[in-house]
Write a protein that holds these residues in place. Structure first.
Motif, short mmCIF file in Angstrom:
data_model
loop_
_atom_site.label_atom_id
_atom_site.label_comp_id
_atom_site.label_asym_id
_atom_site.label_seq_id
_atom_site.Cartn_x
_atom_site.Cartn_y
_atom_site.Cartn_z
N LYS A 55 1.12 -0.59 -0.37
CA LYS A 55 -0.28 0.17 0.02
C LYS A 55 0.85 1.45 -0.10
CE LYS A 55 -3.70 -2.30 1.87
NZ LYS A 55 -4.79 -2.65 3.60
N GLY A 56 2.01 1.32 -0.25
CA GLY A 56 2.82 1.99 -0.31
C GLY A 56 3.71 2.83 1.29
N PHE A 57 3.31 2.03 1.98
CA PHE A 57 3.98 2.93 3.54
C PHE A 57 5.07 2.47 3.64
CE2 PHE A 57 -0.69 1.63 4.73
CZ PHE A 57 -0.91 3.16 5.02
N GLY A 58 5.49 0.89 3.38
CA GLY A 58 7.46 1.08 2.79
C GLY A 58 8.24 1.96 2.36
N ARG A 59 7.95 2.41 1.31
CA ARG A 59 8.30 3.38 0.49
C ARG A 59 8.09 4.47 0.77
NH1 ARG A 59 9.05 2.78 -4.57
NH2 ARG A 59 7.69 1.35 -4.81
N LEU B 111 14.08 1.93 -5.37
CA LEU B 111 14.89 3.10 -4.66
C LEU B 111 15.96 3.23 -4.71
CD1 LEU B 111 12.96 2.76 -1.18
CD2 LEU B 111 12.69 5.03 -2.91
N SER B 112 16.38 3.06 -6.24
CA SER B 112 18.12 3.05 -6.40
C SER B 112 19.32 1.75 -5.49
CB SER B 112 18.38 4.25 -6.73
OG SER B 112 17.75 5.31 -8.07
N PHE B 113 18.67 1.34 -4.77
CA PHE B 113 18.99 -0.07 -4.60
C PHE B 113 20.41 -0.86 -5.26
CE2 PHE B 113 16.83 1.26 -0.58
CZ PHE B 113 18.22 1.26 0.56
N ASP B 114 21.56 -0.66 -4.85
CA ASP B 114 22.38 -1.50 -6.01
C ASP B 114 22.69 -2.99 -5.00
OD1 ASP B 114 22.05 -0.36 -8.65
OD2 ASP B 114 23.45 0.57 -7.21
N LYS B 115 22.68 -3.90 -5.65
CA LYS B 115 23.62 -5.38 -4.74
C LYS B 115 24.82 -4.99 -4.47
CE LYS B 115 23.22 -9.99 -5.03
NZ LYS B 115 22.64 -11.22 -5.52
N ALA C 230 22.73 -8.05 0.58
CA ALA C 230 22.90 -6.72 0.36
C ALA C 230 23.52 -5.59 -0.29
CB ALA C 230 25.28 -6.91 0.97
N LEU C 231 22.07 -4.88 0.14
CA LEU C 231 22.22 -3.73 -0.99
C LEU C 231 22.51 -2.39 -0.66
CD1 LEU C 231 18.70 -4.33 -1.37
CD2 LEU C 231 20.67 -5.08 -2.75
N ARG C 232 23.29 -1.02 -1.25
CA ARG C 232 23.55 -0.23 -1.05
C ARG C 232 23.07 1.01 -2.34
NH1 ARG C 232 29.62 1.09 -2.57
NH2 ARG C 232 28.48 0.43 -4.89
N VAL C 233 22.32 2.12 -1.17
CA VAL C 233 22.28 3.40 -2.27
C VAL C 233 23.07 3.92 -1.88
CG1 VAL C 233 20.62 4.12 -0.66
CG2 VAL C 233 20.10 4.63 -2.98
N ARG C 234 23.42 5.24 -2.64
CA ARG C 234 24.30 6.45 -2.99
C ARG C 234 22.97 7.50 -2.50
NH1 ARG C 234 29.04 5.66 -3.22
NH2 ARG C 234 29.48 4.34 -5.26
N LEU C 235 22.87 8.36 -1.16
CA LEU C 235 22.11 9.30 -1.07
C LEU C 235 22.24 10.52 -1.24
CD1 LEU C 235 21.64 8.01 2.56
CD2 LEU C 235 20.49 7.79 0.97
#
Length: 81
Positions: free
Chosen positions: A12-16, A52-56, A76-81
């Motif tokens: 329902k979009g809450f996690g996002r 959300l642009s996370f990369d493995k 394991a995921l990473r995103v640059r903020l």
């Protein structure tokens, strides 16, 4: 730290919204990257993180243990903020 959305409220979009808020707050605090682990069989969560642009960036073998004793790998995921 574990972050989750109750099953009755999933998709329902809450996690996002939660992740978007956390990512904005971290970026505003000067944090450059965010890392997390997720079960590699959790396709809905992986789709959210990818969107959300996370990369493995790695895998943690047998990171999770189920109630039945089965071991599940984590991505394991990473995103640059």
């Amino acid at each position: 730290l574990t972050v989750a959305v109750h099953p009755s409220l999933q998709n329902k979009g809450f996690g996002r919204q939660l992740l978007h808020y956390v990512m904005e707050d971290l970026a505003a605090s000067g944090i450059a990257e965010m890392f997390l682990e997720v079960r590699d069989d959790n396709q809905s969560a992986l789709a959210l993180y990818t969107n959300l642009s996370f990369d493995k960036v790695g895998k943690r073998k047998k990171y999770y243990t189920t109630r039945t004793g089965q071991h599940i790998d984590a991505c394991a995921l990473r995103v640059r903020l």
